[in-house]
Structures are given as C-alpha cells and as structure tokens.
Design a protein around this motif. Sequence first.
Motif, PDB file in Angstrom:
ATOM      1  N   VAL A  89       0.823  -1.218   0.000  1.00  0.00           N
ATOM      2  CA  VAL A  89       0.000   0.000   0.000  1.00  0.00           C
ATOM      3  C   VAL A  89       0.856   1.267   0.000  1.00  0.00           C
ATOM      4  O   VAL A  89       0.551   2.238  -0.690  1.00  0.00           O
ATOM      5  N   GLY A  90       1.960   1.261   0.758  1.00  0.00           N
ATOM      6  CA  GLY A  90       2.785   2.468   0.876  1.00  0.00           C
ATOM      7  C   GLY A  90       3.409   2.900  -0.438  1.00  0.00           C
ATOM      8  O   GLY A  90       3.751   4.070  -0.635  1.00  0.00           O
ATOM      9  N   ALA A  91       3.570   1.950  -1.350  1.00  0.00           N
ATOM     10  CA  ALA A  91       4.195   2.287  -2.632  1.00  0.00           C
ATOM     11  C   ALA A  91       3.175   2.857  -3.616  1.00  0.00           C
ATOM     12  O   ALA A  91       3.548   3.517  -4.586  1.00  0.00           O
ATOM     13  N   THR A  92       1.889   2.604  -3.360  1.00  0.00           N
ATOM     14  CA  THR A  92       0.895   2.964  -4.386  1.00  0.00           C
ATOM     15  C   THR A  92       0.807   4.466  -4.669  1.00  0.00           C
ATOM     16  O   THR A  92       0.666   4.842  -5.830  1.00  0.00           O
ATOM     17  N   THR A 151      11.918  13.274   6.065  1.00  0.00           N
ATOM     18  CA  THR A 151      13.289  13.198   6.579  1.00  0.00           C
ATOM     19  C   THR A 151      14.006  14.550   6.504  1.00  0.00           C
ATOM     20  O   THR A 151      15.124  14.685   6.989  1.00  0.00           O
ATOM     21  N   GLN A 152      13.349  15.548   5.889  1.00  0.00           N
ATOM     22  CA  GLN A 152      13.979  16.880   5.896  1.00  0.00           C
ATOM     23  C   GLN A 152      13.636  17.634   7.168  1.00  0.00           C
ATOM     24  O   GLN A 152      14.481  18.277   7.776  1.00  0.00           O
ATOM     25  N   SER A 153      12.354  17.543   7.582  1.00  0.00           N
ATOM     26  CA  SER A 153      11.962  18.264   8.798  1.00  0.00           C
ATOM     27  C   SER A 153      12.011  17.352  10.024  1.00  0.00           C
ATOM     28  O   SER A 153      11.778  17.805  11.145  1.00  0.00           O
ATOM     29  N   ASN A 154      12.273  16.042   9.794  1.00  0.00           N
ATOM     30  CA  ASN A 154      12.282  15.053  10.879  1.00  0.00           C
ATOM     31  C   ASN A 154      10.975  14.996  11.658  1.00  0.00           C
ATOM     32  O   ASN A 154      10.973  14.836  12.885  1.00  0.00           O
ATOM     33  N   THR A 155       9.859  15.147  10.956  1.00  0.00           N
ATOM     34  CA  THR A 155       8.547  15.022  11.598  1.00  0.00           C
ATOM     35  C   THR A 155       7.624  14.243  10.660  1.00  0.00           C
ATOM     36  O   THR A 155       7.890  14.137   9.468  1.00  0.00           O
ATOM     37  N   ASN A 199      13.671   9.923  -1.700  1.00  0.00           N
ATOM     38  CA  ASN A 199      14.342   9.829  -0.402  1.00  0.00           C
ATOM     39  C   ASN A 199      14.042  10.975   0.553  1.00  0.00           C
ATOM     40  O   ASN A 199      14.824  11.260   1.440  1.00  0.00           O
ATOM     41  N   GLN A 200      12.909  11.659   0.361  1.00  0.00           N
ATOM     42  CA  GLN A 200      12.519  12.639   1.377  1.00  0.00           C
ATOM     43  C   GLN A 200      11.480  12.036   2.328  1.00  0.00           C
ATOM     44  O   GLN A 200      11.510  12.291   3.524  1.00  0.00           O
ATOM     45  N   TYR A 201      10.569  11.229   1.784  1.00  0.00           N
ATOM     46  CA  TYR A 201       9.452  10.746   2.598  1.00  0.00           C
ATOM     47  C   TYR A 201       9.496   9.237   2.807  1.00  0.00           C
ATOM     48  O   TYR A 201       9.866   8.497   1.910  1.00  0.00           O
ATOM     49  N   ILE A 202       9.042   8.822   3.984  1.00  0.00           N
ATOM     50  CA  ILE A 202       8.799   7.400   4.235  1.00  0.00           C
ATOM     51  C   ILE A 202       7.300   7.277   4.503  1.00  0.00           C
ATOM     52  O   ILE A 202       6.808   7.714   5.553  1.00  0.00           O
TER      53      ILE A 202
END
Length: 349
Positions: A129-132, A156-160, A183-186
């Motif tokens: 689901v996370g990839a969709t 991962t830029q704002s660490n929140t 590579n900014q969001y997980i």
Amino acid sequence: MNRAKNAPLSPKLIPNLGLKSRNTFGLEVSAERAFEITQPDQIPALMDEIARNQWAWRVLGGGSNVILPPVLSGATLLMNITGQEVTQEDVSDTYLLVGAGVNWHELVQWTLTHNLPGLENLALIPGTVGATPIQNIGAYGVEVAQYIESVTAFDTQSNTFATLSNKDCQFAYRDSHFKQNPNQYIVTEVLFKFPKAWQARVHYADLAKYFADQSNTDQDPSPQEIFDAVCQIRTQKLPDPKVIGNAGSFFQNPIVSAEQYNTLIEKFPNIVSYPDTAGKRKLAAGWLIDQCGFKGKRLAEAGVYEKQALVIVNHGEASASDILNLARQIQEAVQKQYGVTLDIEPNIL
Ligand code: EPU
C-alpha cells in the motif's frame, strides 16, 4: 490505528539479509543492514542513527517496482506496518486508514468483502500500500489517486511526520510529489476515501471486450465481477512474478505533443495511442517496442516477455546490469525508429 501495545520501539536489525524473495525481479541481492519497521514510532530514532552513521538508506515495500544492485549497503528499511481500519463514515463516503506494509492485492480483496467497492480495477497489482501513492498505480481506467484522501509520511527533511492531502500529493500519470522528491518521505499510512455511490468502469478496451464477450444482459457488472475480469486479463497478459521475475510495465507510456503525434501518425498509421491532457497523446510503449522486434528477445539472462513487449523478465540469473543493458537497447531502437524517448518505470537503486 490500534497497534500492538508492547511492540518494541527499536526495529529488528537483520544483518546481510538476502532479498531474492523480496524483489519481484528475483535478483540476488544482499542488504547489509535490514531493519524491520512494524510501527511508525520506530522511524525517527532509526533515521537519527542512519544520519549519525552516514549510512545510505532506502525503503523496501513489496519490491515490485525496483531494480536492486547485488549489495545494498547501509540501511534498508523493510516496510511492515500493517493494519486497516474504517476511521470515519458519513452519508456519502467511508474512510479507511491502511498501514504502508499491507499487501495491495489483499487490501483490494478485503475492501470488496467489506462492501467498499472502487479498487476492483486495480486488482492483482503487486506491491504494498505504501508504494501505491508514490507512482500513482493505475490500470484499466482507474488510478489510485482517485481514492486517496491523504498520505501520512515521515519527512526526513523536517524530521517530523506530515500528512499530505490528495492535492499536496500532486498526482499525475505514474507520478507524485513523493516520486519528484526521492528519499525525502517514508510513507507510513494511507487514508482511502470510498464514495458510497459506486459506478462500474469498464470502458478500457480489454475490459469492455471481456464483458461484451461474456454478458448477454445490459446490466453493469458487479465490483466482484470486475475484480474477477481484471484478474483473468492480467493473468493472461502479464507474467506471474512467482514464476518468472519481472516488475510489470518496464517503461512508462510516453506522452508526446500533438505536433509530434501528427508527424508520427502520418508515417505510422497503425500507431496505438490514447488522448492525454492538453491535446497531448499517450503512446502505447508496448506497441513501439513490439514493432522494433523485441518481443521474446533475450540478452544474457534478461528478456522481453513473449506476450507483452512492455515487460522485461528475468530468465533465472539476471543481474541489474543485464536488465539495464537490454533496456538501453530497447530505448535506442525506439528512439531511432520513432524519435520517442522511453522512460524506465521501476526505481533503479
Ligand atoms: N501492444 C502491442 N504489443 C505488445 C504490447 C502491447 O502491440 O507487446 C499494444 C496492445 O495491443 C495495445 C497497446 O499496445 O493496443 C497497449 O497495451 P496494453 O493495454 O497491454 O498495455 P498498456 O496500456 O501500455 C498500461 C499500464 C499497465 C496496466 C495496463 C492496463 C503503463 C506503463 N502500463 O499498459 O500497468 O496494467 O495499462 O490498464 O501505463 C504496470 O504499470 O506495471 C502495469 C502493468
């Protein structure tokens, strides 16, 4: 979402994990440090550790849209956040919150058995689901963006953690804000919105033909019937990754200007295309590749699937470079014959 109460805050570390069964191409890959993420709270401390150690990192969901190198150094986050829960319901819509690690096809089945139709055209797409939302998966006239209310992700830029509305996600054909900012969001959770008013969407050529052949009534098919039809069509056209490694469509369907399309259709009257926004045309990459003679062709251990030229397969022992060498040959041939650039769809890590 209700999560296990005593789940450990530190994710489990698995050193030198073989990922052959966790990437649908079936490539031999070893992850130097794999971390199993089962809840969002584990992410901030882990990302701190990754930054402190200056490790390279990436997230792996179902591994269905990636081309992996033989060794993944640094940290590999295995996205295993599960769970789905109806969080809200009003007269017009039902909202369903789903963990990023849930298997997509299982979710589609679950929604149908819980009377939440809408995703049936997207049956049998491999992955989680996370990839969709990242590549805005789409098939048979439907894109997942039509059902996404918001996406929660660790930035991962704002660490929140941030919750991005459908608009913030900037969805487009196989594209999104997440894909534009690698590579900014997980992504940790996706909130889906199911309108209660449901309509069958069977206008896409393969589906329309299926129902024209099957049905002797004018009644619209049910969500379950569409689901079954999509499963049958996909099974016939696309290779099962459990049998032969692949990542679905290997190239995006290229979008060209009206001007370029007019030149092409004059020279190649049979070219397959679909109307796109602002007068542009989307060309069928599978047709272009097929016309260049690649269907069923093999280069080292990689090959073009014999029934669908848009799919590259692993004949057994392919490496990422075998696959990319074949892809380059295809791109060069299509460029030479049609003057069209093919973009690779899976992420090359
Ligand atoms: N075609 C050929 N030869 C081939 C393959 C295709 O001539 O070897 C022609 C077909 O006859 C058809 C046209 O090309 O006229 C389009 O082919 P098809 O419908 O099989 O595929 P597509 O429309 O290009 C897209 C998605 C698929 C999705 C299907 C169904 C992309 C890149 N691919 O394929 O998505 O399942 O539509 O909606 O947009 C995926 O992304 O992994 C994927 C499988």
